[in-house]
Motif scaffolding. Structure first.
Motif, PDB file in Angstrom:
ATOM      1  N   ALA A  42     -39.349  26.993 -42.096  1.00 23.57           N
ATOM      2  CA  ALA A  42     -38.935  27.745 -43.282  1.00 23.57           C
ATOM      3  C   ALA A  42     -39.387  29.204 -43.177  1.00 23.57           C
ATOM      4  O   ALA A  42     -38.643  30.118 -43.557  1.00 23.57           O
ATOM      5  N   GLU A  43     -40.588  29.438 -42.665  1.00 20.70           N
ATOM      6  CA  GLU A  43     -41.043  30.823 -42.484  1.00 20.70           C
ATOM      7  C   GLU A  43     -40.178  31.550 -41.451  1.00 20.70           C
ATOM      8  O   GLU A  43     -39.873  32.741 -41.606  1.00 20.70           O
ATOM      9  N   ASN A  55     -34.211  36.135 -37.333  1.00 14.92           N
ATOM     10  CA  ASN A  55     -32.758  35.934 -37.392  1.00 14.92           C
ATOM     11  C   ASN A  55     -32.314  34.720 -36.588  1.00 14.92           C
ATOM     12  O   ASN A  55     -31.126  34.561 -36.294  1.00 14.92           O
ATOM     13  N   LYS A  56     -33.260  33.873 -36.235  1.00 15.60           N
ATOM     14  CA  LYS A  56     -32.941  32.692 -35.438  1.00 15.60           C
ATOM     15  C   LYS A  56     -31.952  31.792 -36.175  1.00 15.60           C
ATOM     16  O   LYS A  56     -32.041  31.621 -37.390  1.00 15.60           O
ATOM     17  N   ARG A  57     -31.043  31.182 -35.428  1.00 18.98           N
ATOM     18  CA  ARG A  57     -30.100  30.230 -36.012  1.00 18.98           C
ATOM     19  C   ARG A  57     -30.827  28.940 -36.393  1.00 18.98           C
ATOM     20  O   ARG A  57     -31.850  28.592 -35.803  1.00 18.98           O
ATOM     21  N   VAL A  58     -30.260  28.243 -37.360  1.00 20.55           N
ATOM     22  CA  VAL A  58     -30.871  26.987 -37.813  1.00 20.55           C
ATOM     23  C   VAL A  58     -30.958  25.998 -36.658  1.00 20.55           C
ATOM     24  O   VAL A  58     -31.977  25.313 -36.482  1.00 20.55           O
ATOM     25  N   PHE A  83     -36.623  18.566 -33.351  1.00 16.05           N
ATOM     26  CA  PHE A  83     -35.593  17.775 -34.022  1.00 16.05           C
ATOM     27  C   PHE A  83     -34.419  17.580 -33.075  1.00 16.05           C
ATOM     28  O   PHE A  83     -34.087  18.466 -32.281  1.00 16.05           O
ATOM     29  N   SER A  84     -33.790  16.430 -33.167  1.00 25.99           N
ATOM     30  CA  SER A  84     -32.728  16.096 -32.223  1.00 25.99           C
ATOM     31  C   SER A  84     -31.443  16.867 -32.476  1.00 25.99           C
ATOM     32  O   SER A  84     -30.625  17.022 -31.570  1.00 25.99           O
ATOM     33  N   SER A  85     -31.271  17.361 -33.687  1.00 29.18           N
ATOM     34  CA  SER A  85     -30.038  18.072 -34.028  1.00 29.18           C
ATOM     35  C   SER A  85     -30.257  18.930 -35.261  1.00 29.18           C
ATOM     36  O   SER A  85     -31.251  18.764 -35.990  1.00 29.18           O
ATOM     37  N   GLU A  86     -29.320  19.841 -35.519  1.00 26.86           N
ATOM     38  CA  GLU A  86     -29.369  20.641 -36.737  1.00 26.86           C
ATOM     39  C   GLU A  86     -29.224  19.759 -37.968  1.00 26.86           C
ATOM     40  O   GLU A  86     -29.837  20.007 -39.007  1.00 26.86           O
ATOM     41  N   ILE A  87     -28.427  18.692 -37.847  1.00 27.99           N
ATOM     42  CA  ILE A  87     -28.207  17.788 -38.979  1.00 27.99           C
ATOM     43  C   ILE A  87     -29.509  17.104 -39.379  1.00 27.99           C
ATOM     44  O   ILE A  87     -29.863  17.035 -40.560  1.00 27.99           O
TER      45      ILE A  87
END
Length: 312
Positions: A73-74, A80-83, A92-96
């Protein structure tokens, strides 16, 4: 002899959990399975869960996940990093899967959190500290988070104190009297749940930590109509409007008489290494309903106004 043996066992357990915490803090960018973490201790996975929960109040998995999500979250706010890149960075295995866990903790999606640009619910690593109470040293785990509180109104009683770092502190004599005065004046009025606050106004204080305004008060419910304010709780109370602020929050456990030691650690040890700086604002003491100030099991929170230190 039995008490000494019990203390020794407790310290050994504390030291081992401290080692586990350090391993978690240094490896947030990996998947951190429970099996990997258990290898850092002498316990099986089940035993580690049991001891970790008793020492910290959280399960290993929940603690690790909340730290990962808080750092993520910080990054949403400070980079500007992408999620997807943040999700992969923290194992985490994925953005989802990251977004699902993020929403469970913060109540909103990563993109919405970034758009709001407010530091809310950020858990910081549990700190290991040795505090001295009445000449006796004690190793403790201290929990800190970063949070934002909206503007609110307080009604209460006010007195002038010399603070913790003044040359002649007198808060330990004056503050209890203010709370006694509040209780006396408010005894005929219903008290909202969880609304007792101590507030230290440092916006106009002297540089030596003296002449601080201390308020012992009751938070006015948001739904209260303005015409009710003069008579709400007591017409003898003064009204204070506390602006929206971002805070570092430390949880204090034990008798309130020991609170100054926790605050001293918070300001002198935690803050200089936190990436934040303190600002002159309104410091809060938030007490739960039915707080027992002399109890060894009592818990309250101290909120210190802060701002993020820019990397530029």
């Amino acid at each position: 002899m039995k008490q000494s043996l019990a203390r020794d066992k407790s310290q050994i357990s504390f030291d081992r959990i401290s080692k586990v915490l350090a391993f978690i803090h240094n490896n947030l960018d990996s998947s951190l399975s429970l099996n990997d973490i258990a290898k850092q201790s002498c316990w099986s996975r089940w035993q580690l869960q049991r001891v970790f929960q008793s020492q910290t109040g959280m399960s290993v998995a929940n603690y690790t996940r909340e730290l990962k999500l808080s750092v993520g979250a910080e990054w949403l706010l400070d980079t500007n990093k992408r999620v997807i890149d943040i999700a992969i960075e923290f194992g985490f295995s994925s953005e989802i899967s990251f977004s699902r866990a993020f929403k469970q903790k913060f109540g909103i999606s990563p993109s919405t959190y970034r758009k709001r640009a407010q530091r809310i619910g950020l858990k910081k690593p549990i700190e290991v500290s040795r505090l001295s109470y009445n000449g006796l040293g004690s190793s403790v785990f201290l929990e800190v988070r970063v949070d934002t509180k909206e503007e609110f109104i307080l009604k209460g009683v006010r007195g002038e104190i010399n603070g913790l770092f003044s040359s002649s502190p007198n808060f330990s004599q004056i503050v209890p009297k203010l709370w006694q005065q509040l209780e006396l004046e408010a005894r005929d009025f219903p008290r909202p749940k969880g609304s007792l606050l101590g507030i230290i106004d440092v916006t106009k204080s002297d540089f030596d930590g003296s002449s601080l305004d201390y308020w012992a008060g009751i938070r006015v419910p948001e739904e209260a109509a303005l015409p009710e304010l003069p008579s709400l709780y007591s017409n003898k109370f003064e009204v204070l409007s506390v602006p929206k602020q971002t805070y570092a929050v430390v949880k204090h456990r034990g008798p309130v008489l020991n609170l100054p030691k926790t605050i001293e650690w918070f300001i002198l040890s935690w803050l200089p290494n936190s990436g934040y700086r303190g600002i002159d604002g309104y410091e809060l003491e938030i007490y739960p309903e039915s707080y027992q100030p002399a109890s060894a099991n009592a818990e309250m929170e101290y909120w210190l106004p802060i701002e993020k230190i820019s990397d530029t």
